[in-house]
Design an enzyme around this catalytic site. Structure first.
Site, short mmCIF file in Angstrom:
data_model
loop_
_atom_site.label_atom_id
_atom_site.label_comp_id
_atom_site.label_asym_id
_atom_site.label_seq_id
_atom_site.Cartn_x
_atom_site.Cartn_y
_atom_site.Cartn_z
N SER A 48 4.71 18.61 -6.56
CA SER A 48 5.30 19.38 -5.45
C SER A 48 6.04 18.47 -4.47
O SER A 48 7.09 18.84 -3.95
CB SER A 48 4.24 20.20 -4.73
OG SER A 48 3.37 19.38 -3.98
N ARG A 100 -5.57 -1.58 -17.88
CA ARG A 100 -4.74 -1.20 -16.74
C ARG A 100 -3.48 -2.07 -16.69
O ARG A 100 -2.38 -1.60 -16.40
CB ARG A 100 -5.54 -1.34 -15.45
CG ARG A 100 -4.88 -0.75 -14.22
CD ARG A 100 -5.76 -0.90 -13.00
NE ARG A 100 -7.03 -0.22 -13.15
CZ ARG A 100 -7.23 1.07 -12.91
NH1 ARG A 100 -6.21 1.82 -12.53
NH2 ARG A 100 -8.42 1.61 -13.06
N LEU A 128 -2.76 0.86 -8.90
CA LEU A 128 -1.81 -0.07 -9.51
C LEU A 128 -2.30 -1.51 -9.39
O LEU A 128 -2.90 -1.89 -8.39
CB LEU A 128 -0.45 0.08 -8.84
CG LEU A 128 0.17 1.48 -9.01
CD1 LEU A 128 1.35 1.66 -8.06
CD2 LEU A 128 0.59 1.71 -10.45
N ASN A 142 4.52 5.05 -0.98
CA ASN A 142 3.49 6.02 -1.35
C ASN A 142 3.30 7.03 -0.22
O ASN A 142 3.57 6.74 0.95
CB ASN A 142 2.17 5.28 -1.60
CG ASN A 142 1.04 6.22 -2.02
OD1 ASN A 142 1.21 7.04 -2.92
ND2 ASN A 142 -0.11 6.12 -1.35
N HIS A 144 0.01 9.19 1.20
CA HIS A 144 -1.44 9.31 1.07
C HIS A 144 -1.91 10.45 1.96
O HIS A 144 -1.47 10.57 3.10
CB HIS A 144 -2.11 8.00 1.51
CG HIS A 144 -3.61 8.03 1.40
ND1 HIS A 144 -4.26 7.95 0.19
CD2 HIS A 144 -4.57 8.16 2.35
CE1 HIS A 144 -5.56 8.02 0.40
NE2 HIS A 144 -5.77 8.14 1.69
N THR A 176 1.06 -2.16 -0.75
CA THR A 176 0.66 -3.55 -0.92
C THR A 176 -0.44 -3.60 -1.98
O THR A 176 -0.95 -2.55 -2.40
CB THR A 176 0.13 -4.15 0.40
OG1 THR A 176 -1.15 -3.59 0.68
CG2 THR A 176 1.09 -3.88 1.55
N LEU A 179 -5.45 -1.35 -1.61
CA LEU A 179 -5.37 0.09 -1.83
C LEU A 179 -5.16 0.85 -0.52
O LEU A 179 -5.87 0.64 0.46
CB LEU A 179 -6.65 0.59 -2.51
CG LEU A 179 -6.72 2.09 -2.82
CD1 LEU A 179 -5.68 2.48 -3.85
CD2 LEU A 179 -8.13 2.48 -3.28
N GLU A 209 3.19 17.21 4.53
CA GLU A 209 3.71 16.20 3.60
C GLU A 209 5.16 16.51 3.24
O GLU A 209 5.99 15.60 3.13
CB GLU A 209 2.86 16.15 2.33
CG GLU A 209 1.49 15.54 2.50
CD GLU A 209 0.69 15.51 1.20
OE1 GLU A 209 1.30 15.72 0.13
OE2 GLU A 209 -0.52 15.30 1.26
#
Length: 249
Positions: A48, A100, A128, A142, A144, A176, A179, A209
């Site tokens: 979305s 990963r 990541l 990002n 969050h 960065t 996390l 958002e």
């Protein structure tokens, strides 16, 4: 910074494979003189926020294009929507990779096919690796679902309800290796209401958002975002960077 572009005011110089520029501490900012930014959006589900970004980019005439939408799951619902808009899509399933690091390496190869100026995490539900984050230093953004630095990690809405905060929200930030940490570009806030459940609160946060994320990515596309020497974000023109929810949002 592709093809010899220069990044902005910095402490020291360094280079990454395929990129030439100047680092501001950890970050590299793309050349603000480029005419049209290339954005690659990463998703894991319905997308979305990806849809909000793509629609704002098209409807508001950003100096940018959505170069690709890439998902961490082949069944991510957002892929179908993106393809219907004529946006190139791809999917890499993390369970197909032995580690990963292997997944992130393959993901970087796929992303780099589209030569992005920015890589946008729009509900990308993967932690990541530092190597991946460093490869896209200053180009990885990002959103969050909390007012960072409060409530990093998962289940942010349940965390907010459990602690009794009266205000909750979202944060758009540079990524960065730590996390849910990094210079903040924009935030959105919503009230926590009596009788809220995590689901009700999540829906309210999602509405804000869809305001904060497109605004922040547009500023990036317009070349208005810089970092100060102490790693705080500055946006040219000093726009409002706090977005608030209303029942009509």
């Amino acid at each position: 910074m592709d093809e010899g572009g220069q990044a902005r005011c910095a402490k020291r110089t360094a280079s990454l494979p395929g990129r030439v520029g100047v680092i501001i501490g950890f970050f590299i900012l793309p050349d603000t003189q480029l005419s049209k930014r290339r954005l690659v959006i990463l998703i894991s589900g319905r997308g979305s926020n990806m849809q909000a970004l793509a629609e704002a980019c098209r409807n508001e005439g950003w100096p940018a294009e959505i170069a690709a939408v890439i998902a961490s799951r082949p069944d991510a619902g957002g892929l179908e929507w993106a393809a219907a808009q004529g946006i190139p899509t791809a999917a890499l399933y993390h369970k197909d990779y032995p580690s990963r690091e292997a997944f992130d390496a393959a993901l970087a190869v796929e992303i780099d096919r589209y030569a992005p100026d920015y890589v946008i995490l729009a509900g990308f539900m993967r932690v990541l690796t530092p190597g991946f984050v460093n490869h896209y230093a200053g180009r990885l953004v990002n959103i969050h679902p909390s007012l960072l630095p409060a409530f990093p990690g998962l289940h942010t809405h349940a965390q907010a309800l459990a602690t009794g905060v009266r205000v909750h929200g979202c944060t758009v930030h540079f990524v960065t290796p730590v996390l849910d940490h990094g210079p903040i570009i924009a935030q959105g806030c919503v009230p926590v209401l009596a009788g809220d459940t995590p689901e009700l609160l999540a829906n309210r946060v999602l509405a804000v958002e869809h305001q904060a994320f497109p605004a922040a990515v547009r500023w990036l596309a317009e070349g208005r975002v810089t970092l100060t020497n102490d790693h705080r974000v500055d946006v040219q023109g000093d726009p409002a960077r706090l977005f608030t929810w209303s029942p009509a949002a």
